[in-house]
Design an enzyme around this catalytic site. Structure first.
Site, PDB file in Angstrom:
ATOM      1  NE  ARG A 242      -4.261  -1.339  -0.030  1.00 52.59           N
ATOM      2  CZ  ARG A 242      -4.370  -2.328  -0.922  1.00 52.59           C
ATOM      3  NH1 ARG A 242      -3.381  -2.578  -1.762  1.00 52.59           N
ATOM      4  NH2 ARG A 242      -5.465  -3.058  -0.991  1.00 52.59           N
ATOM      5  CD  GLU A 271      -3.544   3.112  -5.394  1.00 52.73           C
ATOM      6  OE1 GLU A 271      -2.329   2.907  -5.217  1.00 52.73           O
ATOM      7  OE2 GLU A 271      -4.356   2.215  -5.681  1.00 52.73           O
ATOM      8  CG  HIS A 289      -3.411  -0.925  -7.138  1.00 56.50           C
ATOM      9  ND1 HIS A 289      -3.894  -0.301  -6.016  1.00 56.50           N
ATOM     10  CD2 HIS A 289      -3.315  -2.244  -6.822  1.00 56.50           C
ATOM     11  CE1 HIS A 289      -4.102  -1.210  -5.064  1.00 56.50           C
ATOM     12  NE2 HIS A 289      -3.752  -2.397  -5.535  1.00 56.50           N
TER      13      HIS A 289
HETATM   14  C1  8YV Z   1      -6.815  -5.340  -5.742  1.00 50.19           C
HETATM   15  C2  8YV Z   1      -5.040  -5.220  -3.945  1.00 50.19           C
HETATM   16  O1  8YV Z   1      -6.959  -5.383  -7.098  1.00 50.19           O
HETATM   17  O2  8YV Z   1      -6.335  -7.031  -3.157  1.00 50.19           O
HETATM   18  C3  8YV Z   1      -5.699  -6.046  -2.892  1.00 50.19           C
HETATM   19  O3  8YV Z   1      -5.508  -5.701  -1.710  1.00 50.19           O
HETATM   20  O4  8YV Z   1      -4.239  -4.432  -3.675  1.00 50.19           O
HETATM   21  C4  8YV Z   1      -5.365  -5.325  -5.400  1.00 50.19           C
HETATM   22  O5  8YV Z   1      -4.654  -6.374  -5.931  1.00 50.19           O
HETATM   23  C5  8YV Z   1      -7.582  -4.188  -5.204  1.00 50.19           C
HETATM   24  O6  8YV Z   1      -7.261  -3.888  -3.902  1.00 50.19           O
HETATM   25  C6  8YV Z   1      -9.059  -4.453  -5.327  1.00 50.19           C
HETATM   26  O7  8YV Z   1      -9.804  -3.893  -4.282  1.00 50.19           O
END
Ligand code: 8YV
Length: 323
Positions: A242, A271, A289
């Protein structure tokens, strides 16, 4: 009793939306744009389940709906730092996520970033596409070799382990681990890894530092100016976790003054807005992302949400309950 109504905040892969419709009354966000807090509140008031993603801030004020109908927030994604868990609990809602199914693809992307930044692939592509490449020469865009180097893995959960697996068995990297709790020695032994108790020990010895810890307040700016200053000047920082885990102003400084060699980032604080200071760093590889962005994984994430919802509405405990 009729089918429960579920509110999906973003468009999902077609096959998942189709399956969702066989179980539930589905409300879709046709435009697939991030929703305003007022729309999320309306969804909480009118739907039995809210199915958000990382682009929805489900904070205390959004959850503060006079008569919420929502009983379950079934997040599409493993990270749930965008959901105020305590506030959800206070409103009697349970929260689920989608672990496991995205670990391999996110680890693949960590490796992608590691290789791209160390082999200067982004710089090379920009040069070629701009028409300024004037041909091969022995000193052109020399990067660093990754094979056999030391990888520091911060957070040794599922994604951290998958990354260690690829780095160790694919690239012969030595694995150093920092994790909040003690990792089972038999797990460390699988990768011939060593665990350190102090993050600074990992930072000083690693050639690549890859972040795989959760976001949220407790890890905010875990990698700050002081921690960056502990890294080798030849080292790279990779973030597929993150954005908030890194103090990005401090990182931009470190990149600009080359106190570290480079960074590969898939996630950003705030972001999709990216700090201009980061945008201007040639030694940073910046991706939008993409960690879990394969058809297979995005479908599996959706099916996992459906499993959690079906269990819940059948009166069972969903497998991936986090609150
Ligand atoms: C997701 C991610 O696509 O799953 C997660 O925590 O960071 C990503 O791979 C995104 O968060 C979907 O909510």
């Amino acid at each position: 009793m009729g089918k429960p109504t579920v509110f999906v905040t973003r468009r999902w892969p077609q096959s998942v939306e189709a399956k969702l419709k066989t179980h539930f009354n589905v409300v879709l966000n046709a435009e697939d744009k991030a929703l305003a807090p007022s729309t999320l509140k309306m969804a909480l008031a009118q739907s039995d389940a809210l199915l958000p993603t990382v682009t929805d801030r489900i904070c205390a004020s959004v959850l503060d709906v006079v008569k919420p109908r929502t009983q379950i927030i079934a997040n599409y994604g493993v990270g749930f730092n965008h959901v105020d868990i305590d506030a959800a609990r206070r409103h009697g809602m349970i929260v689920t996520n989608t672990p496991d199914v995205l670990s391999q693809c996110t680890a693949d992307l960590a490796m992608t970033l590691m290789l791209m930044v160390a082999r200067r692939a982004g710089e090379g592509e920009r040069e070629l596409r701009s028409g300024t490449w004037d041909g091969w020469r022995p000193t052109h865009l020399m990067g660093q070799k990754i094979s056999g180097k030391i990888l520091g893995v911060v957070g040794f959960g599922r994604i951290g382990r998958e990354t260690a697996h690829r780095a160790h068995f694919g690239f012969g990297m030595k694995i150093c681990v920092y994790n909040r709790s003690k990792v089972d020695p038999s797990v460390l032994a699988r990768f011939n890894a060593t665990q350190v108790d102090d993050l600074d020990d990992l930072l000083t010895q690693s050639d690549v530092v890859s972040l795989h810890c959760p976001g949220g307040q407790s890890n905010r700016h875990l990698i700050n100016a002081e921690r960056l200053s502990k890294m080798k000047s030849s080292a790279y920082l990779i973030n597929t976790a993150r954005g908030e885990v890194v103090d990005e102003d401090a990182l931009a400084q470190a990149l600009w003054f080359e106190t570290i060699a480079g960074a590969g980032l898939d996630v950003f604080d705030g972001e999709p807005t990216i700090r201009p200071a980061l945008m201007n760093c040639e030694n940073a590889v910046l991706l939008p992302h993409l960690g879990s962005a394969t058809r297979e994984t995005r479908e599996a994430m959706g099916f996992r949400v459906i499993d959690n919802l079906v269990a819940f509405f059948d009166g069972c405990e969903p497998a991936d309950r986090v609150a």
